[in-house]
Write an enzyme that holds these catalytic residues in place. Structure first.
Site, PDB file in Angstrom:
ATOM      1  N   HIS A   1       0.845  -1.191   0.000  1.00  0.00           N
ATOM      2  CA  HIS A   1       0.000   0.000   0.000  1.00  0.00           C
ATOM      3  C   HIS A   1       0.879   1.238   0.000  1.00  0.00           C
ATOM      4  O   HIS A   1       1.672   1.441   0.912  1.00  0.00           O
ATOM      5  CB  HIS A   1      -0.932   0.004   1.212  1.00  0.00           C
ATOM      6  CG  HIS A   1      -1.983  -1.057   1.153  1.00  0.00           C
ATOM      7  ND1 HIS A   1      -2.352  -1.807   2.238  1.00  0.00           N
ATOM      8  CD2 HIS A   1      -2.742  -1.499   0.111  1.00  0.00           C
ATOM      9  CE1 HIS A   1      -3.300  -2.660   1.878  1.00  0.00           C
ATOM     10  NE2 HIS A   1      -3.548  -2.501   0.592  1.00  0.00           N
TER      11      HIS A   1
ATOM     12  N   GLU B   1       1.674   3.826   3.003  1.00  0.00           N
ATOM     13  CA  GLU B   1       2.208   3.334   4.271  1.00  0.00           C
ATOM     14  C   GLU B   1       3.733   3.437   4.267  1.00  0.00           C
ATOM     15  O   GLU B   1       4.440   2.419   4.275  1.00  0.00           O
ATOM     16  CB  GLU B   1       1.672   1.921   4.525  1.00  0.00           C
ATOM     17  CG  GLU B   1       0.136   1.948   4.614  1.00  0.00           C
ATOM     18  CD  GLU B   1      -0.541   0.579   4.479  1.00  0.00           C
ATOM     19  OE1 GLU B   1       0.152  -0.446   4.523  1.00  0.00           O
ATOM     20  OE2 GLU B   1      -1.782   0.563   4.317  1.00  0.00           O
TER      21      GLU B   1
END
Lengths: 253, 371
Positions: free
Chosen positions: B101, B104
């Site tokens: 992701h 992150e």
């Protein structure tokens, strides 16, 4: 022959067997580390910030100790024992809370009652008063943007405005919460201080909220006031639509 | 007399050298250490991470090599670092990946820290030395390269999560949630079928080239991988398979025990609490995650780490928290890796010993009966 777990895992059809679990909302005694208690605790956190938050008081959930939930005619009622933490002074305190998530018949914001003794014991009157006096006369209206920046940094002068944004966002997060949501404020896109009115500092904020279950980033604009005496009062909120209008920039490098 | 003077001279020389004054080696070491310390307390863009991977190989050619194992939608390389003492025999492995992701950022930072720490300690720390002898580490600092680069473009892209493939026909939005795209109960729960949604699972399982790259590697290596750890943020959790509420792992008890051990190790570092459990229990149900895929193809220990914090800064964890976050996560990962290693390399010895005793006892009993 005893199968160790590694062998069992490689047998086809053995791994990941389906267990029938009834699909009901957790009721009765709740496991404090499971999500139903934690989501309810987040709602209590938002409530506490609407009641007690300020540029110098911003409350977060620390621990869920215990909880229970039951079906009632009005919806679902929770009872929680929590420890909350005020993140600026790092003071922690135990809280007892009751909340009601309204049922489908009368939808609306969750209703919360909470008792937290030690948490609010820290005396921040001086800091709040100084901040209030510094900004009330409207000679130098403050504004800011991109707080925190991409690296998590912000100018020290912006920190109380970031904290205040978090507190004001709690009004929206409380109102929008249900048993399938978990909100945090992700970012202050920008804020502008407006003219002080009736002894209240006034602000326009554009915030980004992160909703954990859907993973969505939701944009809200809010108009709110604050003073040490009155706390935060939200006057207007506006949900901004998610932009589906992207033209991909040239990222070849 | 001469001997006495020269020994005095030697002592004096030793003292001078110990003082460090004018010793060029110590000055260089201090400079490197300082800049090294500063490097791992900052976030780095993809160019910097790629350069860093090259530097790791250059500085440690005996233990670090790299492997390009796929391409992103925008045709960028997906690269892993393989860390292990070179050998001709097939070795057991630990898999770690970061940056599925894009937003992150603490995750790729941790993968970099993890590599640095293994390299720093494998020669001096006895446990690390043993682990490095017996197994290899396969570490991908950034899987979702396109998404990560996109999140570095400007403030408005910082919170991008998904890949950067275009949506299906009729959809103006971009990206698939790579951690919903794996072929593990794909598309059954905890996903968005709306291509504009943040948890859009793709047009079908493994539709995305990034997912295919990881899948291909895991399929090839599954017999050898002892533990699979995928790094995310935020929430301070250790998630065990499966994401589907009606599916339970055959070694759930073991996974929980090891996970709780890792959380205990994490807490010992800076006092941070990490909650352990399946995703449907402690977070939300989901499907198509890499962790679930790894478990399903037989990798016995598969974990998702959700690093700091618990909502105050969220995805934008301040850089001054990178170091403590990495330190605690390293302790947690090390617990899992030690367990996986010892289970593979000690329990077989224990099994052999047990078999030996059983055989000896049987022989003694039968011979006693004969008499």
């Amino acid at each position: 022959m005893v199968l160790n777990s590694q062998e069992a895992a490689t047998f086809p059809g053995q791994e990941g067997k389906v267990v029938e679990i009834a699909d009901v909302m957790a009721t009765g005694v709740l496991n404090p580390s499971h999500y139903p208690a934690r989501r309810a605790a987040a709602v209590v956190q938002h409530y506490l910030n609407t009641q007690h938050g300020s540029p110098y008081r911003w409350i977060f959930l620390s621990t869920v100790h215990s909880g229970s939930a039951e079906e009632v005619t009005e919806g679902r009622k929770y009872q929680l024992e929590l420890t909350m933490q005020e993140v600026i002074s790092n003071v922690s305190g135990k809280c007892s809370a009751k909340l009601l998530f309204p049922g489908e018949e009368k939808p609306g914001a969750p209703q919360v009652q909470a008792l937290c003794a030690e948490l609010l014991s820290e005396n921040i009157t001086a800091q709040e008063e100084a901040f209030y006096q510094q900004h009330r006369d409207g000679k130098n209206l403050v504004s800011g943007e991109n707080i925190p920046d991409s690296y998590g940094h912000m100018e020290p002068a912006m920190k109380p405005f970031w904290q205040l944004g978090g507190v004001a966002s709690s009004f929206i997060m409380l109102r929008e919460s249900n048993e399938s949501t978990l909100y945090n404020m992700a970012h202050v896109a920008n804020f502008t201080q407006l003219e002080t009115e009736k002894d209240q500092l006034r602000f326009q904020y554009h915030v980004l909220l992160h909703e954990m279950i859907s993973q969505e980033i939701i944009h809200w604009k809010m108009l709110f006031t604050w003073s040490p005496a009155e706390g935060v009062k939200v006057l207007q909120t506006e949900l901004l639509p998610k932009c589906h209008c992207e033209v991909p920039p040239d990222t070849t490098n | 007399m001469m001997l006495c003077l020269s020994s005095v001279g030697l002592v004096l020389l030793a003292l001078t050298v110990q003082n460090g004054h004018g010793n060029p080696d110590s000055a260089v070491w201090n400079r490197m250490e300082t800049s090294e310390r500063n490097y791992y307390t900052r976030y780095h863009n993809m160019t910097e991470i790629s350069e860093w991977m090259e530097a790791m190989k250059r500085e440690n050619p005996d233990v670090v090599s790299s492997m390009i194992y796929g391409q992103t939608y925008e045709k960028r390389n997906i690269t892993l670092l393989k860390i292990g003492s070179s050998s001709t025999e097939r070795k057991k492995a630990i898999w770690m990946d970061c940056g599925i992701h894009a937003r992150e950022w603490i995750a790729p930072a941790f993968c970099q820290y993890f590599v640095k720490e293994i390299i720093r300690t494998y020669r001096s720390d006895d446990k690390m030395k043993e682990i490095m002898k017996n197994l290899d580490f396969y570490i991908t600092p950034v899987i979702n390269v396109d998404g990560y680069i996109f999140s570095w473009l400007n403030e408005s892209t910082r919170l991008w999560r998904k890949s950067r493939s275009p949506g299906p026909d009729g959809c103006t939005c971009y990206g698939t949630d790579l951690n919903r795209n794996f072929n593990a109960n794909w598309g059954t729960i905890g996903v968005s079928t709306n291509c504009c949604g943040e948890t859009y699972c793709g047009t079908k399982a493994s539709s995305e080239p990034e997912t295919q790259a990881v899948t291909d590697m895991l399929d090839k290596m599954s017999q050898d991988i002892l533990a699979f750890i995928t790094i995310h943020s935020y929430s301070q959790l250790i998630l065990v398979p499966y994401g589907h509420p009606n599916v339970s792992a055959s070694n759930y008890k073991e996974l929980m025990e090891v996970g709780l051990g890792a959380a205990k190790a994490i807490k010992a570092v800076h006092g941070m609490n990490y909650t352990v459990g399946t995703s449907p229990d402690i977070l939300y149900p989901n499907s198509g995650s890499s962790r679930d895929y790894a478990r399903q193809i037989g990798i016995p220990l598969s974990f998702t780490f959700e690093l700091r914090d618990t909502g105050e800064y969220g995805f934008k964890l301040p850089e001054d928290q990178i170091q403590p976050t990495c330190e605690e996560a390293f302790a947690g990962a090390q617990h899992i890796i030690s367990y996986a290693h010892d289970k593979a390399f000690y329990s077989s010895a224990a099994a052999v010993t047990t078999t030996l005793w059983t055989t000896l006892m049987a022989v003694w009993v039968s011979s006693a009966t004969l008499l």
